[in-house]
Every structure is written in C-alpha cells, then in structure tokens.
Scaffold this motif. Structure first.
Motif, PDB file in Angstrom:
ATOM      1  N   ASN A   4     -15.155 -13.768  30.607  1.00 50.41           N
ATOM      2  CA  ASN A   4     -14.154 -13.993  29.554  1.00 50.41           C
ATOM      3  C   ASN A   4     -12.725 -14.018  30.089  1.00 50.41           C
ATOM      4  OD1 ASN A   4     -16.045 -14.102  27.423  1.00 50.41           O
ATOM      5  ND2 ASN A   4     -16.132 -11.871  27.336  1.00 50.41           N
TER       6      ASN A   4
ATOM      7  N   CYS B 246      -6.725  -8.334  25.554  1.00 47.46           N
ATOM      8  CA  CYS B 246      -8.148  -8.321  25.923  1.00 47.46           C
ATOM      9  C   CYS B 246      -8.724  -6.931  25.654  1.00 47.46           C
ATOM     10  CB  CYS B 246      -8.335  -8.688  27.385  1.00 47.46           C
ATOM     11  SG  CYS B 246     -10.082  -8.834  27.848  1.00 47.46           S
TER      12      CYS B 246
ATOM     13  N   HIS C 147     -14.307  -7.930  26.341  1.00 46.44           N
ATOM     14  CA  HIS C 147     -14.441  -8.844  25.206  1.00 46.44           C
ATOM     15  C   HIS C 147     -13.621 -10.112  25.429  1.00 46.44           C
ATOM     16  CE1 HIS C 147     -16.513  -5.855  22.672  1.00 46.44           C
ATOM     17  NE2 HIS C 147     -15.722  -4.970  23.246  1.00 46.44           N
ATOM     18  N   LYS C 148     -13.848 -11.088  24.606  1.00 45.97           N
ATOM     19  CA  LYS C 148     -13.050 -12.303  24.649  1.00 45.97           C
ATOM     20  C   LYS C 148     -11.608 -11.971  24.263  1.00 45.97           C
ATOM     21  CE  LYS C 148     -16.751 -15.610  23.729  1.00 45.97           C
ATOM     22  NZ  LYS C 148     -17.258 -16.698  22.855  1.00 45.97           N
TER      23      LYS C 148
END
Length: 252
Positions: free
Chosen positions: A67, A181, A211-212
């Motif tokens: 990501n 992020c 996480h994205k």
C-alpha cells in the motif's frame, strides 16, 4: 518454558540489548554530528529495533506493505498498545520516517540524546508557545519530504483497547496536504502491557497492518475530521476481537 525464556532474557538478551543500545546510540549521535543525519536518523535505529525483536524470538507478521509508494511521504498514525510498538514500527515498517514522541523520553540515557540528534519531534505541552513550537518543528520535517510517525492517542493503553485520536497529526497532514497512513498494531500489549513496564517480556506474536493511505479531500476542519475519523476506523478494523471497541484512557 516460561522459566527458560526468562533465564534467556536475564543472561543473554538484557546484556546484549544494553550494549547494543549504547553502541547504536553513540553511532547515531556521532554520525549526526559528522553530517550523516539522513542515514543515521533512521537505519541504525531500524537495526536496533529489528535485532531487539529477533533476539526475543518474537514472531512478526507485516501486512500491507504494497500500500506504500516508495517516494511518497506519509503521516503514519498507529494505536499505542505498549513499548514494543516502537520496535515493531521502527524495525519492520521499512519506510524512512521521524518520530513524534513525548518530551519525557529526552531524559532516557543515550536514547534521548540520540533521538534529539536525529531531529525527532518532542511534544511539549507545557505552554501554548511550546505547543506551537512543537507543531512548527513537525511541519518543517514534513516539508523536507520525510514521513512522520505519530501515536495520536498520545498515551499507551491500559486495556489493549483504543482511546480517542487527538487532532494534531491530522492538522499537520491537512496543512501539508499529505496522505495519512493508518497502522494497526496487535500483540504489543500482550508482550509487555503498560502496567508491567520493566518486567519480563512475554512471548507473543506481533502483527503490523499497513492500511491503504487516506488522501485529503480538501483543506481545513472538514478534511481534518475526515482524516481522523477514517484513520480511526481503519486502525480499529484490524484489531483482534479481544480489543475491539473504544475504552476510555484516563491518561489521554
């Protein structure tokens, strides 16, 4: 097995860790003085964190590195389960960043001076002018194209659950227009909960979920609220079931 693990910590891990902390701290301080601040502010600390976790034989799983974009700066925000959050993020995130940390950490022997040499941001809440100065320092770091890692709860949990997120990190991201992020940490509370600082380390798997990134939708309070709320939901979503849900942290 627990007894053997504690003997291992006492006679092998602790002496190596103390020596390593001293050596790495000196390398960082001297290296930054000689003009190698960019390298020394990250890589020695990353190695120190990585080897600490490996010496304790703690399994680590990292999810979501795909990501992250290589040349993109981020404001990383994570839940704060315990002291091993630092070793997990520093050693296994694999992204050059600077820490935002409590000013009390400046007093730790060698470590505090090393962090100061690295130009990490010490959060000073003693007065409005001190808060403004802290915010300015963090803003300048982000403008230089370096990522920043923040624990927006501002204090470690007493229960393993999350408290609320404070606004500071999201105000910075909003001003510089950087993506936030979210990072979820699992296992650190089980390895060494806050109530057992300085006690034996418990063997327990660690997991870091990247996480994205959440990108700005504008600028101003609406964007700050959006970044904060979406980050909170992302971090919470990957917590193990045992620690799901908000629990008030009186230390926040």
């Amino acid at each position: 097995m627990k007894c053997l693990y504690r003997l291992y910590q006492l006679f092998i891990f602790i002496p190596i860790f103390l020596l390593l902390t001293l050596v790495i701290g000196i390398i960082v301080i001297v290296g930054c003085m000689l003009g190698f601040g960019h390298f020394c502010s990250y890589y020695p600390g990353r190695f120190w964190s990585w080897i600490t976790v490996r010496l304790l034989l703690l399994p680590v799983k990292v999810e979501g590195r795909e990501n992250l974009e290589e040349r993109q700066s981020y404001v990383f925000v994570a839940n704060h389960q315990g002291v091993f959050d630092i070793f997990l993020i520093y050693g296994f995130l694999h992204k050059h960043f600077k820490w935002m940390m409590k000013k009390e950490l400046r007093r730790i022997f060698i470590v505090g001076k090393a962090c100061e040499s690295c130009r990490f941001i010490f959060v000073d809440k003693s007065s409005p002018s001190a808060i403004k100065r802290t915010y300015h320092e963090a803003r300048e770091v982000l403008k230089e194209g370096v990522s920043l890692t923040v624990f927006p709860e501002g204090a470690r949990t007493f229960t393993g659950h999350m408290g609320y997120f404070k606004r500071g990190a999201f105000m910075l991201a909003d001003e510089i227009q950087l993506p936030v992020c979210p990072l979820t940490i699992n296992g650190s509370f089980n390895v060494m909960p806050r109530m057992r600082d300085g006690h034996w380390v418990n063997w327990y798997p660690l997991r870091l979920t990247i996480h994205k990134p959440i990108y700005p939708i504008g600028k101003g309070k609406e964007n700050q609220d959006y970044l904060k709320e979406e980050s909170y939901k992302s971090v919470m979503s990957a917590l193990v079931q045992e620690y799901q849900g908000y629990v008030e942290n009186l230390d926040q």
